[in-house]
Write an enzyme that holds these catalytic residues in place. Structure first.
Site, PDB file in Angstrom:
ATOM      1  CG  ASP A  35      -9.836  -5.334   9.610  1.00  0.00           C
ATOM      2  OD1 ASP A  35      -8.626  -5.298   9.361  1.00  0.00           O
ATOM      3  OD2 ASP A  35     -10.706  -5.305   8.718  1.00  0.00           O
ATOM      4  CE1 TYR A 153      -4.672   5.561   0.122  1.00  0.00           C
ATOM      5  CE2 TYR A 153      -2.638   6.514  -0.744  1.00  0.00           C
ATOM      6  CZ  TYR A 153      -3.287   5.591   0.056  1.00  0.00           C
ATOM      7  OH  TYR A 153      -2.556   4.707   0.801  1.00  0.00           O
TER       8      TYR A 153
END
Ligand code: UD1
Length: 319
Positions: A35, A153
């Site tokens: 992450d 997206y």
């Protein structure tokens, strides 16, 4: 060396990612969270602090998983499975900044797949989205419907699905893209202009502030609780096979925004006024998933009733 499966979760400190890590840890897997902490939070994983089966790596997928995971591979052996959730998650942001979306959501996926191919990973699960469908006219929405995404997206998620399929067919990597409908639950950020409606309404109703509905409120969505979504991800991850074709993850039930506002307000003590503003540009009037395939493929059906999921979401704000 340990025989517990070694699973990498990209975006594992985020909203859906951290719930997925919870489930994997509860199953006894060894988990590496990758992450970059752009939106993920270490506090989402606080309950596992110091646990030998969890490694948290502050690595950006775009900078390469190879270097980031090298040390861990020498200790834990090869990565067996990848759950790829790291993404730019806002549809609106992707329209304003398409290149950022391509870098994170398209190129980023190709980079993760390249790691999977070279390291002979067994399986990858990928967070796709109902946004791949665009404006559909038949309901419930089936996976085989034509996809005409209306945002960068949606395009990048659909393109990523094609990459998974290619890797399955040509390189023998098992893969499962999951098309999430409207996911909600604890740890979803209510404070961004791109936040989902349930996190916004829960946060505001909790504070007794006005709930603003865009349009007449009769538009519907398929709201699926994050605890169900994380269960679907883990089921898909450990299921045999996966040819890269997608499965919807929803409940199969639609709820209007009016119903939603009333429910959330009631759960918070009914102190908010509910009002209406102009319809949002590009608003989709109806959305509900056909959920047959997820059951056939990996035995998943959503279990959490909306009112129970909302109660848990609202209660998490008290914590
Ligand atoms: C998602 C995207 C949206 C995109 C759409 C296209 C997010 C958070 N939303 O929207 O940008 O255009 O997919 O597929 O990424 N609502 C209110 N009041 C609020 C907030 C929302 O009434 O304060 C309504 C919306 O008008 C909508 C519903 O609630 O009808 C759900 O909104 P949202 O949570 O943004 O999800 P999507 O509409 O699915």
């Amino acid at each position: 060396m340990s025989t517990e499966p070694f699973v990498v979760v990209t975006g594992g400190a985020g909203f859906i990612g951290s719930h997925t890590v919870d489930r994997l840890m509860e199953r006894g897997a060894r988990v590496a969270v990758v992450d970059n902490f752009s939106t993920g939070k270490r506090s989402n994983l606080a309950r596992w602090a110091g646990h030998a089966n969890l490694q948290i790596l502050g690595v950006d997928i775009a900078d390469g998983l190879f270097a980031g995971l090298a040390d861990l591979e020498t200790r834990w052996g090869p990565v067996e499975r990848i759950i790829h959730l790291a993404a730019q998650t806002s549809v609106i942001h992707s329209i304003e900044n398409p290149l950022f979306d391509v870098r994170n959501n398209y190129t980023g996926t190709v980079q993760v797949l390249e790691y999977a191919r070279r390291k002979k990973v067994k399986k990858i699960v990928f967070a796709s989205s109902a946004a791949v469908y665009g404006d559909v006219s038949e309901f419930p929405v089936e996976e085989d419907f034509e996809c005409v995404p209306l945002s960068p997206y949606g395009i990048d998620k659909l393109g990523s699905e094609h990459w998974l399929r290619y890797h399955s067919k040509v390189h023998g990597l098992d893969s499962a893209p999951l098309r999430f409908f409207n996911v909600y639950g604890p740890r979803q950020d209510p404070h961004s202009p791109y936040s989902g409606v349930i996190s916004i309404f829960s946060d505001r109703a909790h504070a007794g502030k006005e709930l603003l509905i865009f349009g007449d409120g009769e538009q519907t969505r398929d709201f699926v609780f994050v605890g169900d979504v994380s269960r679907a991800i883990v089921a898909a991850c450990f299921a045999e096979g996966g040819d890269g074709s997608a499965a919807n993850i929803g409940t199969g039930t639609e709820t209007s925004v009016n119903q939603l506002a009333a429910l959330i307000n009631e759960l918070c003590g009914g102190r908010s006024t509910i009002s209406h503003a102009a319809t949002r540009e590009g608003e989709i009037l109806k959305s509900v998933a056909d959920v047959t395939r997820a059951m056939q493929r990996f035995g998943f059906a959503a279990q959490v009733e909306l009112v129970d999921g909302l109660r848990e979401t609202v209660e998490s704000l008290r914590a």
